[in-house]
Design a protein around this motif. Structure first.
Motif, PDB file in Angstrom:
ATOM      1  N   GLY A 149       1.481 -12.321   7.382  1.00 51.87           N
ATOM      2  CA  GLY A 149       0.593 -11.209   7.722  1.00 51.87           C
ATOM      3  C   GLY A 149       1.312  -9.875   7.724  1.00 51.87           C
ATOM      4  O   GLY A 149       2.488  -9.779   8.098  1.00 51.87           O
ATOM      5  N   PHE A 150       0.608  -8.844   7.282  1.00 50.35           N
ATOM      6  CA  PHE A 150       1.099  -7.470   7.327  1.00 50.35           C
ATOM      7  C   PHE A 150       0.217  -6.669   8.288  1.00 50.35           C
ATOM      8  O   PHE A 150      -1.009  -6.817   8.272  1.00 50.35           O
ATOM      9  N   TYR A 151       0.848  -5.843   9.104  1.00 50.08           N
ATOM     10  CA  TYR A 151       0.060  -4.872   9.871  1.00 50.08           C
ATOM     11  C   TYR A 151       0.387  -3.490   9.329  1.00 50.08           C
ATOM     12  O   TYR A 151       1.558  -3.105   9.247  1.00 50.08           O
ATOM     13  N   VAL A 152      -0.660  -2.753   8.972  1.00 52.25           N
ATOM     14  CA  VAL A 152      -0.515  -1.463   8.292  1.00 52.25           C
ATOM     15  C   VAL A 152      -1.031  -0.363   9.203  1.00 52.25           C
ATOM     16  O   VAL A 152      -2.201  -0.391   9.636  1.00 52.25           O
ATOM     17  N   GLY A 153      -0.188   0.612   9.514  1.00 51.69           N
ATOM     18  CA  GLY A 153      -0.622   1.692  10.392  1.00 51.69           C
ATOM     19  C   GLY A 153       0.246   2.920  10.282  1.00 51.69           C
ATOM     20  O   GLY A 153       1.262   2.922   9.573  1.00 51.69           O
ATOM     21  N   ASP A 154      -0.145   3.962  11.013  1.00 47.89           N
ATOM     22  CA  ASP A 154       0.508   5.263  10.866  1.00 47.89           C
ATOM     23  C   ASP A 154       1.374   5.665  12.048  1.00 47.89           C
ATOM     24  O   ASP A 154       1.954   6.753  12.032  1.00 47.89           O
ATOM     25  N   SER A 155       1.464   4.825  13.094  1.00 46.47           N
ATOM     26  CA  SER A 155       2.187   5.242  14.291  1.00 46.47           C
ATOM     27  C   SER A 155       3.162   4.172  14.757  1.00 46.47           C
ATOM     28  O   SER A 155       3.110   3.020  14.306  1.00 46.47           O
ATOM     29  N   ASN A 156       4.008   4.541  15.710  1.00 47.18           N
ATOM     30  CA  ASN A 156       4.940   3.562  16.260  1.00 47.18           C
ATOM     31  C   ASN A 156       4.201   2.442  16.985  1.00 47.18           C
ATOM     32  O   ASN A 156       4.684   1.306  17.034  1.00 47.18           O
ATOM     33  N   VAL A 157       3.027   2.729  17.532  1.00 48.14           N
ATOM     34  CA  VAL A 157       2.222   1.678  18.154  1.00 48.14           C
ATOM     35  C   VAL A 157       1.932   0.567  17.148  1.00 48.14           C
ATOM     36  O   VAL A 157       1.995  -0.633  17.473  1.00 48.14           O
ATOM     37  N   VAL A 193       2.410   3.975   7.141  1.00 52.16           N
ATOM     38  CA  VAL A 193       1.848   4.858   6.119  1.00 52.16           C
ATOM     39  C   VAL A 193       2.186   6.306   6.468  1.00 52.16           C
ATOM     40  O   VAL A 193       1.803   6.833   7.503  1.00 52.16           O
ATOM     41  N   ALA A 194       2.921   6.953   5.580  1.00 54.22           N
ATOM     42  CA  ALA A 194       3.421   8.296   5.847  1.00 54.22           C
ATOM     43  C   ALA A 194       2.337   9.355   5.743  1.00 54.22           C
ATOM     44  O   ALA A 194       2.551  10.494   6.163  1.00 54.22           O
ATOM     45  N   TRP A 195       1.167   9.001   5.171  1.00 54.42           N
ATOM     46  CA  TRP A 195       0.103  10.007   5.023  1.00 54.42           C
ATOM     47  C   TRP A 195      -0.698  10.203   6.301  1.00 54.42           C
ATOM     48  O   TRP A 195      -1.579  11.050   6.354  1.00 54.42           O
ATOM     49  N   GLY A 196      -0.441   9.431   7.344  1.00 53.55           N
ATOM     50  CA  GLY A 196      -1.274   9.452   8.532  1.00 53.55           C
ATOM     51  C   GLY A 196      -0.943  10.547   9.517  1.00 53.55           C
ATOM     52  O   GLY A 196      -0.322  11.556   9.189  1.00 53.55           O
ATOM     53  N   PHE A 197      -1.327  10.318  10.783  1.00 50.22           N
ATOM     54  CA  PHE A 197      -1.213  11.345  11.812  1.00 50.22           C
ATOM     55  C   PHE A 197       0.228  11.617  12.232  1.00 50.22           C
ATOM     56  O   PHE A 197       0.559  12.729  12.620  1.00 50.22           O
ATOM     57  N   GLU A 241       8.548   9.209  12.486  1.00 52.77           N
ATOM     58  CA  GLU A 241       8.248   8.322  13.610  1.00 52.77           C
ATOM     59  C   GLU A 241       8.265   6.857  13.178  1.00 52.77           C
ATOM     60  O   GLU A 241       8.758   5.983  13.902  1.00 52.77           O
ATOM     61  N   LEU A 242       7.749   6.588  12.001  1.00 55.48           N
ATOM     62  CA  LEU A 242       7.694   5.216  11.504  1.00 55.48           C
ATOM     63  C   LEU A 242       9.087   4.653  11.271  1.00 55.48           C
ATOM     64  O   LEU A 242       9.362   3.491  11.607  1.00 55.48           O
ATOM     65  N   ARG A 243       9.956   5.460  10.710  1.00 53.03           N
ATOM     66  CA  ARG A 243      11.323   4.997  10.475  1.00 53.03           C
ATOM     67  C   ARG A 243      12.085   4.838  11.791  1.00 53.03           C
ATOM     68  O   ARG A 243      12.871   3.900  11.946  1.00 53.03           O
ATOM     69  N   ALA A 244      11.834   5.730  12.734  1.00 50.59           N
ATOM     70  CA  ALA A 244      12.474   5.616  14.042  1.00 50.59           C
ATOM     71  C   ALA A 244      12.047   4.334  14.751  1.00 50.59           C
ATOM     72  O   ALA A 244      12.827   3.740  15.510  1.00 50.59           O
ATOM     73  N   GLN A 252      11.524   1.652  13.226  1.00 51.84           N
ATOM     74  CA  GLN A 252      12.096   0.588  12.386  1.00 51.84           C
ATOM     75  C   GLN A 252      11.019  -0.222  11.663  1.00 51.84           C
ATOM     76  O   GLN A 252      11.029  -1.469  11.676  1.00 51.84           O
ATOM     77  N   ALA A 253      10.091   0.509  11.042  1.00 53.40           N
ATOM     78  CA  ALA A 253       9.093  -0.155  10.202  1.00 53.40           C
ATOM     79  C   ALA A 253       9.783  -0.919   9.085  1.00 53.40           C
ATOM     80  O   ALA A 253      10.792  -0.473   8.533  1.00 53.40           O
ATOM     81  N   ASP A 254       9.238  -2.078   8.739  1.00 53.41           N
ATOM     82  CA  ASP A 254       9.806  -2.854   7.633  1.00 53.41           C
ATOM     83  C   ASP A 254       9.648  -2.125   6.305  1.00 53.41           C
ATOM     84  O   ASP A 254      10.520  -2.207   5.436  1.00 53.41           O
ATOM     85  N   HIS A 255       8.527  -1.433   6.157  1.00 53.19           N
ATOM     86  CA  HIS A 255       8.276  -0.636   4.957  1.00 53.19           C
ATOM     87  C   HIS A 255       7.608   0.665   5.390  1.00 53.19           C
ATOM     88  O   HIS A 255       6.789   0.674   6.305  1.00 53.19           O
ATOM     89  N   VAL A 256       7.950   1.746   4.719  1.00 49.75           N
ATOM     90  CA  VAL A 256       7.245   3.020   4.878  1.00 49.75           C
ATOM     91  C   VAL A 256       6.797   3.444   3.490  1.00 49.75           C
ATOM     92  O   VAL A 256       7.613   3.544   2.569  1.00 49.75           O
ATOM     93  N   ILE A 257       5.501   3.674   3.326  1.00 48.01           N
ATOM     94  CA  ILE A 257       4.961   4.003   2.010  1.00 48.01           C
ATOM     95  C   ILE A 257       4.319   5.386   2.040  1.00 48.01           C
ATOM     96  O   ILE A 257       3.832   5.841   3.075  1.00 48.01           O
TER      97      ILE A 257
END
Length: 220
Positions: free
Chosen positions: A165-173, A188-192, A197-200, A202-207
């Motif tokens: 499973g993948f969870y896709v979102g724009d925040s650290n939550v 997702v870097a296009w979000g809010f 924040e996503l890299r901080a 430690q997202a597995d992927h940032v797109i």
């Protein structure tokens, strides 16, 4: 088959202005200061109660009685519910990406901390032809993200293991949600909140674009 669970606000739809305007209208009607709409990007993501509490002046939520605070939250929720499709729109390319994932045989679902009825209505309105297996928002008795109970229950119903499973979102939550549930996180870097924040977190992927979702699905 893999499952892609999506956050809603800031991931599938750009809803920031409608959320912020609804809260500002209620704040102003009670004599509270309002905020630049862009500031609401830091308030959304942890449920409507937290949104309203954060939008109030510092310490005001604690000073209000529980009844008065509940009434204010209910008023803001109603104001938003009546005006949530004024400026909200899907992000460019996201609908096409969802259809591409579905055509590859992946299961799709939406899991948001937005109230359940509002989540369902927004998805119905903006993605009527996307074959989501499940659409869920915040529900009574179910812990909000980043707790793992909701995504794990959805994966069970979709007959998909967390490891698939993948969870896709724009925040650290959203990143913490994926980690707590044993899923792969896609920020997702296009979000809010943005890529930093996503890299901080430690997202597995940032797109950077929705099209990258289909590439990730093929590579996984």
């Amino acid at each position: 088959m893999r499952a892609f669970l999506f956050d809603l606000d800031g991931t599938l739809v750009d809803s920031l202005e409608d959320i912020g305007q609804a809260c500002n209208d209620v704040l102003a009607s009670h004599g509270y200061p309002v905020h630049a709409l862009s500031k609401y990007r830091f308030y959304v993501g942890r449920g409507f109660h937290k949104l309203v509490g954060d939008a109030l002046p510092d310490g005001e939520a604690a000073r209000l009685s529980s009844g008065d605070l509940a009434a204010l939250i209910a008023e803001a929720r109603a104001q938003y519910g009546n005006n949530m499709c004024v400026r909200t729109k899907p992000y460019k390319g996201i609908t096409e990406a969802l259809h591409a994932l579905a055509s590859q045989g992946h299961a799709l679902a939406v899991l948001s901390n937005k109230p359940d009825d509002l989540t369902v209505e927004l998805v119905r309105r903006y993605f009527p032809d996307v074959p989501f297996a499940l659409v869920r928002g915040g529900r009574e008795g179910v812990p909000l993200k980043p707790e793992a109970a909701a995504p794990l229950d959805m994966l069970r119903q979709m007959a998909v293991l967390p490891s698939a499973g993948f969870y896709v979102g724009d925040s650290n939550v959203d990143i913490f949600t994926a980690r707590n549930a044993g899923m792969t996180s896609i920020g997702v870097a296009w979000g809010f909140r943005g890529a930093e924040e996503l890299r901080a977190a430690q997202a597995d992927h940032v797109i950077e674009t929705p099209e990258a979702l289909t590439r990730l699905a093929m590579e996984a």
